[in-house]
Design an enzyme around this catalytic site. Structure first.
Site, PDB file in Angstrom:
ATOM      1  N   PHE A  39     112.392 -52.180  11.411  1.00 46.73           N
ATOM      2  CA  PHE A  39     111.343 -51.154  11.401  1.00 46.73           C
ATOM      3  C   PHE A  39     110.760 -51.025  12.787  1.00 46.73           C
ATOM      4  CE2 PHE A  39     110.563 -52.455   6.809  1.00 46.73           C
ATOM      5  CZ  PHE A  39     111.151 -51.321   6.284  1.00 46.73           C
ATOM      6  N   GLU A  40     110.445 -49.799  13.174  1.00 49.48           N
ATOM      7  CA  GLU A  40     109.951 -49.599  14.533  1.00 49.48           C
ATOM      8  C   GLU A  40     108.569 -50.207  14.760  1.00 49.48           C
ATOM      9  OE1 GLU A  40     110.048 -45.292  15.023  1.00 49.48           O
ATOM     10  OE2 GLU A  40     107.919 -45.192  14.594  1.00 49.48           O
ATOM     11  N   GLY A  41     107.860 -50.541  13.702  1.00 43.01           N
ATOM     12  CA  GLY A  41     106.577 -51.228  13.865  1.00 43.01           C
ATOM     13  C   GLY A  41     106.737 -52.617  14.453  1.00 43.01           C
TER      14      GLY A  41
END
Lengths: 317, 256
Positions: B53-55
């Protein structure tokens, strides 16, 4: 717009970086933000947003703040609508995918009253990182060929002097101030961050001054028992403000999840008449309450407990 | 056996997308259908699939009924192998650790360029959309699977604004611009599965979903799309696939 390296060094040298207490009230902390400052906002989307500090800056009627953030949620709407900023540099701007496109962002940007300066997520991260490293730019391999790069004027392409490959160079971003909310820190500003760090550490080290808001202040002894958990060191920090639920109605990892029904209500309030809706919201939650406690009372105990129950559940596995 | 009336078009999208992923791959997933599809294939046939996930999350385990609202909340981190800074998780793309980028799209063109920034004249936008997020970085640096509804207004000759690069102007233009890796791999819609011509880099139809005609695809595409002669027909979603999908998203947040 880029700050010279010697100015950056001079500003850092001029700060009192001794191990000193710097706890203050949120109102006092607003005096560390000047009109026109470039302000970086920690967290990402609806996570660890330094909402209490933004709330205080809006109440203090700051102006012309040039904002940067990895991804911007509702706080961007509120900064546009309150007039404290008309320029936000970010990679994505809306409350969150499930709530659709922000009608407030659309109203302000489509009428050219405010600017949403779009950069790719990684390019913003690398700009903070260059700032934290004390170098003027970072090379990277994305964004080339796209209109995201095409509409920006402070990018350069360069052939790598070693390999000849085409690289995109993004300039360092050294904000005047970084606003960062953490789970805990000591009175000197040694901060521990649980869970997702986002871009906060690079941002803190790039900034000329850091204002920390924290769920709680712990002793320096506690910090020294687990120094490997310190993510932002006191030497970078100018102010420490203790604000429980300082990210409400957004999330603070391990403590509370987003206040979902409040966020649903905000989305419907701003749906049909965004400007009137957001003005009503600001009046009720920002200008009305006499302090942060009264703001939290307006959010409601039921919502707070629900968000807390969900927030703590991450530790239950 | 199932028939078409047994599932929604979003469920069809999720199932068809899931089948494109291969065990052992590392997949950068957006929320919504991409995450559902990646999780579905992980549960059914690819236990060795790693989700990013880009988080800032590597290898999480998505809890059924607790799908994260964005890629940046704590729900994304459940039983993850690692949490890292946003910049560092995105740098995994640049370093070459990611096999597939998997996202939704609002508007796509002949060469697979995606627009999620601006509708209308970029100088004077008619509609300001939320923007790239990590989309530009992901599509600049790895192979992409895009999943979206097949509508004429979404499949356009040329997007108003290239947010996430596909093959730009086709041919070798992507490479020439400096994007030496990655590119559009597949576009999955509720009607068909599209790939891209090896030379021209123009979008072409490779398979139709059960009951869909080539004519329907043409009618719902805003440019002249090539349709392969040896067109395949996909298999309907199985009961097992639909069961797992509904277990993951019981409130139908993304599959209604």
């Amino acid at each position: 717009m880029a700050q010279s390296y010697l100015d950056l060094r001079a500003a850092t040298s001029a700060r009192d970086r001794s191990l000193r207490e710097k706890v203050m009230s949120i109102e006092e902390a607003t005096s560390l933000v000047n009109n026109g400052d470039s302000v970086a906002i920690g967290g990402c989307t609806a996570s660890r947003t330094p909402f209490a500090m933004i709330w205080a800056l809006i109440r203090a009627a700051k102006s012309d703040l040039k904002i940067s953030r990895s991804i911007t949620s509702t706080e961007g709407d509120l900064m546009f609508a309150s007039g404290i900023s008309n320029h936000i540099l970010t990679s994505w701007f809306s409350q969150g995918i499930v709530w659709g496109i922000s009608k407030v962002m659309r109203a302000y940007t489509e009428s050219n009253r405010a600017r949403f300066e779009e950069w790719s997520h990684m390019s913003i991260g690398l700009r903070y990182r260059a700032g934290a490293m004390g170098v003027p730019f970072m090379p990277m391999r994305s964004m080339m060929g796209s209109d995201v790069a095409g509409q920006l004027d402070n990018l350069k392409e360069m052939d790598c002097p070693f390999t000849g490959e085409k690289m995109l160079l993004v300039p360092a971003l050294n904000p005047d101030v970084a606003l960062i909310h953490v789970q805990r820190c000591d009175a000197y500003g040694n901060a521990q961050i649980d869970g997702l760090q986002f871009m906060d550490i690079d941002m803190a080290m790039a900034a000329n001054r850091v204002i920390l808001t924290t769920e709680r202040i712990v002793s320096n002894d506690q910090i020294r028992r687990s120094p490997d958990q310190t993510r932002i060191p006191f030497i970078a920090v100018e102010a420490v403000v203790e604000v429980p639920f300082g990210s409400a109605p957004h999330e603070c990892y391990g403590m509370y999840e987003p206040f979902f029904s409040h966020m649903d209500d905000y989305a419907s309030l701003t749906k049909t008449n965004p400007e009137q809706g957001v003005a009503e919201y600001l009046e009720k939650y920002y200008y009305g309450p006499k302090d942060w406690t009264e703001y939290l009372e307006l959010l409601g105990l039921g919502e707070m407990l629900d968000a807390t129950y969900r927030g703590r559940s991450i530790q239950n596995d | 056996m199932t028939n078409q009336s047994d599932y929604t078009s979003a469920e069809l999208l999720a199932v068809m997308s899931a089948r494109q992923l291969v065990d052992g791959q590392t997949v950068f997933a957006g929320v919504g259908i991409p995450l559902l599809a990646a999780t579905l294939t992980q549960r059914l046939q690819s236990p060795g699939l790693t989700i990013l996930f880009e988080g800032g999350v590597l290898g999480p385990f998505v809890v059924p009924g607790e799908l994260p609202p964005t890629t940046n909340e704590q729900r994304c981190t459940r039983r993850a192998n690692m949490i890292l800074a946003i910049t560092d998780v995105l740098l995994l793309l640049q370093r070459g650790y990611v096999d597939i980028g998997f996202m939704g799209g609002a508007e796509i063109d002949r060469y697979g360029n995606l627009n999620s920034s601006i509708l209308g004249d970029p100088e004077n936008p008619k509609i300001r959309l939320p923007g790239t997020g990590g989309g530009n970085d992901i599509s600049s640096l790895t192979q992409m699977i895009v999943t979206m509804k097949h509508e004429k207004r979404r499949f356009v000759e040329k997007v108003d604004f290239i947010t996430s690069p596909g093959f730009l102007d086709g041919g070798s233009s992507r490479k020439d611009s400096g994007l030496v890796t990655g590119g559009m791999h597949r576009v999955i819609t509720d009607l068909a599965i599209m790939g891209f011509d090896e030379k021209t880099k123009s979008m072409k139809v490779e398979a139709l979903h059960p009951g869909v005609t080539a004519e329907q695809v043409r009618d719902n595409t805003g440019f002249d799309i090539h349709i392969d002669d040896d067109l395949m027909v996909t298999e309907s979603p199985t009961i097992k696939e639909l069961e797992v999908l509904r277990h993951l998203d019981p409130e139908q947040l993304y599959t209604a």
